[in-house]
Write an enzyme that holds these catalytic residues in place. Structure first.
Site, mmCIF file in Angstrom:
data_model
loop_
_atom_site.group_PDB
_atom_site.id
_atom_site.type_symbol
_atom_site.label_atom_id
_atom_site.label_comp_id
_atom_site.label_asym_id
_atom_site.label_seq_id
_atom_site.Cartn_x
_atom_site.Cartn_y
_atom_site.Cartn_z
ATOM 1 N N GLY A 127 0.810 -1.220 0.000
ATOM 2 C CA GLY A 127 0.000 0.000 0.000
ATOM 3 C C GLY A 127 0.835 1.256 0.000
ATOM 4 O O GLY A 127 0.289 2.362 -0.039
ATOM 5 N N THR A 128 2.156 1.091 0.050
ATOM 6 C CA THR A 128 3.018 2.282 0.084
ATOM 7 C C THR A 128 2.881 3.054 -1.223
ATOM 8 O O THR A 128 2.929 2.461 -2.314
ATOM 9 C CB THR A 128 4.495 1.878 0.298
ATOM 10 N N THR A 129 2.737 4.363 -1.100
ATOM 11 C CA THR A 129 2.588 5.226 -2.275
ATOM 12 C C THR A 129 3.902 5.983 -2.517
ATOM 13 O O THR A 129 4.808 5.964 -1.674
ATOM 14 C CB THR A 129 1.440 6.218 -2.046
ATOM 15 N N ASN A 143 -5.106 2.631 -2.806
ATOM 16 C CA ASN A 143 -6.069 2.777 -1.712
ATOM 17 C C ASN A 143 -6.833 1.474 -1.593
ATOM 18 O O ASN A 143 -7.409 1.003 -2.572
ATOM 19 C CB ASN A 143 -7.023 3.940 -2.013
ATOM 20 N N HIS A 154 -4.713 15.531 3.128
ATOM 21 C CA HIS A 154 -4.158 14.517 4.025
ATOM 22 C C HIS A 154 -3.463 15.169 5.220
ATOM 23 O O HIS A 154 -3.112 16.344 5.182
ATOM 24 C CB HIS A 154 -3.133 13.624 3.300
ATOM 25 N N HIS A 155 -3.205 14.339 6.223
ATOM 26 C CA HIS A 155 -2.474 14.723 7.432
ATOM 27 C C HIS A 155 -1.075 15.263 7.098
ATOM 28 O O HIS A 155 -0.507 14.934 6.043
ATOM 29 C CB HIS A 155 -2.355 13.508 8.356
ATOM 30 N N LYS A 165 2.222 13.134 5.976
ATOM 31 C CA LYS A 165 2.311 12.416 4.694
ATOM 32 C C LYS A 165 3.542 12.866 3.905
ATOM 33 O O LYS A 165 3.794 14.054 3.741
ATOM 34 C CB LYS A 165 1.031 12.645 3.878
ATOM 35 N N GLY A 194 -1.254 8.796 -3.676
ATOM 36 C CA GLY A 194 -1.382 7.707 -4.659
ATOM 37 C C GLY A 194 -2.809 7.606 -5.159
ATOM 38 O O GLY A 194 -3.051 7.338 -6.349
HETATM 39 N N1 LIG Z 1 -2.877 2.071 -0.015
HETATM 40 C C1 LIG Z 1 -3.576 2.495 1.037
HETATM 41 O O1 LIG Z 1 -4.768 2.159 1.214
HETATM 42 C C2 LIG Z 1 -2.900 3.363 2.023
HETATM 43 C C3 LIG Z 1 -1.584 3.687 1.818
HETATM 44 N N2 LIG Z 1 -0.900 4.397 2.756
HETATM 45 C C4 LIG Z 1 0.519 4.569 2.479
HETATM 46 O O2 LIG Z 1 1.230 3.624 3.281
HETATM 47 C C5 LIG Z 1 2.500 4.138 3.637
HETATM 48 C C6 LIG Z 1 2.655 4.085 5.160
HETATM 49 O O3 LIG Z 1 1.704 4.905 5.761
HETATM 50 P P1 LIG Z 1 1.671 5.091 7.353
HETATM 51 O O4 LIG Z 1 1.586 3.776 8.029
HETATM 52 O O5 LIG Z 1 0.637 6.116 7.587
HETATM 53 O O6 LIG Z 1 3.124 5.710 7.593
HETATM 54 P P2 LIG Z 1 4.017 5.685 8.914
HETATM 55 O O7 LIG Z 1 5.066 6.695 8.728
HETATM 56 O O8 LIG Z 1 3.123 5.802 10.109
HETATM 57 O O9 LIG Z 1 4.653 4.227 8.916
HETATM 58 C C7 LIG Z 1 5.721 3.852 8.103
HETATM 59 C C8 LIG Z 1 6.582 2.901 8.873
HETATM 60 O O10 LIG Z 1 7.626 2.415 8.030
HETATM 61 C C9 LIG Z 1 8.770 2.269 8.851
HETATM 62 N N3 LIG Z 1 10.020 2.134 8.095
HETATM 63 C C10 LIG Z 1 11.041 3.018 7.956
HETATM 64 N N4 LIG Z 1 12.029 2.476 7.217
HETATM 65 C C11 LIG Z 1 11.630 1.227 6.902
HETATM 66 C C12 LIG Z 1 12.216 0.174 6.165
HETATM 67 N N5 LIG Z 1 13.431 0.278 5.575
HETATM 68 N N6 LIG Z 1 11.512 -0.968 6.028
HETATM 69 C C13 LIG Z 1 10.297 -1.112 6.594
HETATM 70 N N7 LIG Z 1 9.699 -0.146 7.319
HETATM 71 C C14 LIG Z 1 10.346 1.000 7.459
HETATM 72 C C15 LIG Z 1 8.728 3.493 9.741
HETATM 73 O O11 LIG Z 1 9.561 3.296 10.876
HETATM 74 P P3 LIG Z 1 10.264 4.582 11.586
HETATM 75 O O12 LIG Z 1 9.126 5.402 12.111
HETATM 76 O O13 LIG Z 1 11.098 3.938 12.608
HETATM 77 O O14 LIG Z 1 11.036 5.281 10.496
HETATM 78 C C16 LIG Z 1 7.251 3.556 10.081
HETATM 79 O O15 LIG Z 1 6.938 2.816 11.245
HETATM 80 C C17 LIG Z 1 2.565 5.540 3.033
HETATM 81 O O16 LIG Z 1 3.212 5.465 1.784
HETATM 82 C C18 LIG Z 1 1.091 5.911 2.814
HETATM 83 O O17 LIG Z 1 0.919 6.813 1.756
HETATM 84 C C19 LIG Z 1 -1.486 4.838 3.884
HETATM 85 C C20 LIG Z 1 -2.791 4.589 4.122
HETATM 86 C C21 LIG Z 1 -3.610 3.820 3.211
HETATM 87 O O1 LIG Z 2 -0.613 8.538 3.499
HETATM 88 C C1 LIG Z 2 -1.811 8.297 3.776
HETATM 89 O O2 LIG Z 2 -2.263 8.477 4.907
HETATM 90 C C2 LIG Z 2 -2.675 7.767 2.720
HETATM 91 N N1 LIG Z 2 -2.107 7.382 1.613
HETATM 92 C C3 LIG Z 2 -2.746 6.805 0.490
HETATM 93 C C4 LIG Z 2 -2.562 7.679 -0.722
HETATM 94 O O3 LIG Z 2 -1.469 8.246 -0.898
HETATM 95 O O4 LIG Z 2 -3.488 7.781 -1.519
HETATM 96 C C5 LIG Z 2 -4.164 6.376 0.773
HETATM 97 C C6 LIG Z 2 -4.912 7.222 1.746
HETATM 98 O O5 LIG Z 2 -5.416 8.342 1.087
HETATM 99 C C7 LIG Z 2 -4.120 7.587 2.972
#
Ligand SMILES: NC(=O)C1=CN([C@@H]2O[C@H](COP(=O)(O)OP(=O)(O)OC[C@H]3O[C@@H](n4cnc5c(N)ncnc54)[C@H](OP(=O)(O)O)[C@@H]3O)[C@@H](O)[C@H]2O)C=CC1
Ligand SMILES: O=C(O)C1=N[C@H](C(=O)O)C[C@H](O)C1
Length: 234
Positions: free
Chosen positions: A71-73, A98, A131-132, A135, A141
């Site tokens: 799900g990473t964008t 998403n 978004h927050h 981000k 994405g």
């Molecule tokens: N597709 C979807 O439906 C959605 C997608 N997203 C996307 O998902 C991603 C993550 O969102 P979110 O959880 O809110 O972000 P966060 O920043 O809360 O979480 C990301 C995590 O990744 C960790 N991290 C850092 N380096 C690495 C590494 N090398 N390998 C693995 N993990 C690592 C971070 O650790 P540390 O804090 O220690 O650096 C952190 O805990 C974003 O790209 C967001 O846009 C989010 C919501 C929904």
């Molecule tokens: O970073 C987020 O929080 C989110 N990222 C996704 C995106 O980049 O579209 C999905 C969602 O909107 C939340």
């Protein structure tokens, strides 16, 4: 099912809770690059990390023939390389900008509306995502997927850009506000009125539920998939 969570931040934590409630076991919670050792032999990896590390994380998992739901964008310029690695290793990869059911329905609605509006150039199109403030990427994405859906169905547009729509470039305003989980709007504005479609996430649960459903779905499959395959291709 044994799940390794690669990226244990805001999303990883909620995904872990939902997966455990459904009876799955979380065998790894990683905030570092995965390895064969620290992944702890999962059936599937769910990857929600950040744009800088996602490519490497996914690559390591696929090269070890572990299916990945990502799900990473913000790393999508390398998606085709990852898709090739999935095929070469006879495993599976699924990316969703998403994972929520509501947004995936909204994707379909967006494409239908874009097709309809393409015959009415008196309406100017503009997109907005909110978004927050933590981000890392912009536009989101989800906004990119929505823009691609409009570009595919409205020949006025050839590409998207951050900011205002200009000629063949579809504009996306990216707004960052406090704790907003994710809001996406598309505006069609004429001299006399405006049509707006909007999706508002109230929290992150919809994204997390969808990611777990995708992880359950991908087991035993090979190839490259999207959330549309999971939800709409029966
Ligand atoms: N597709 C979807 O439906 C959605 C997608 N997203 C996307 O998902 C991603 C993550 O969102 P979110 O959880 O809110 O972000 P966060 O920043 O809360 O979480 C990301 C995590 O990744 C960790 N991290 C850092 N380096 C690495 C590494 N090398 N390998 C693995 N993990 C690592 C971070 O650790 P540390 O804090 O220690 O650096 C952190 O805990 C974003 O790209 C967001 O846009 C989010 C919501 C929904
Ligand atoms: O970073 C987020 O929080 C989110 N990222 C996704 C995106 O980049 O579209 C999905 C969602 O909107 C939340």
């Amino acid at each position: 099912m044994n799940i390794a969570l690669v990226g244990y931040g805001k999303m990883g934590k909620i995904i872990g809770e939902i997966a455990e409630k459904k009876g799955h076991e979380i065998v790894a919670r990683l905030n570092e690059t995965p390895t064969v050792e620290n992944l702890n032999d999962p059936d599937v990896v769910i990857e929600f990390s950040n744009p800088e590390v996602a490519f490497e994380n996914i690559k390591v998992c696929l090269e070890n023939q572990i299916p990945v739901v990502c799900g990473t964008t913000g790393w999508l310029e390398r998606k085709s390389e990852i898709e090739e690695i999935a095929v070469q290793n006879n495993t599976a990869f699924l990316y969703g900008s998403n994972f929520s059911l509501g947004v995936n329905l909204f994707f379909a609605l967006n494409e239908k509306l874009a097709t309809l509006m393409s015959d009415f150039p008196e309406y100017q199109v503009q997109m907005e995502e909110i978004h927050h403030t933590q981000k890392k990427d912009a536009p989101s994405g989800t906004a990119i997927t929505l823009a691609e859906g409009i570009i595919k169905n409205d020949s006025r547009f050839g590409s998207w850009k951050l900011e205002e729509t200009k000629e063949t470039e579809l504009g996306i305003f990216a707004v960052r506000e406090d704790e907003v989980p994710g809001t996406h709007s598309i505006f069609y504005r004429s001299e006399v009125d405006e049509i707006e479609i909007k999706h508002t996430a109230f929290n992150r649960n919809g994204f997390a539920v969808g990611a777990v459903i995708a992880a359950e779905w991908i087991i035993g499959k090979t190839g490259n998939f999207s959330m549309q395959d999971v939800l709409f291709k029966k």
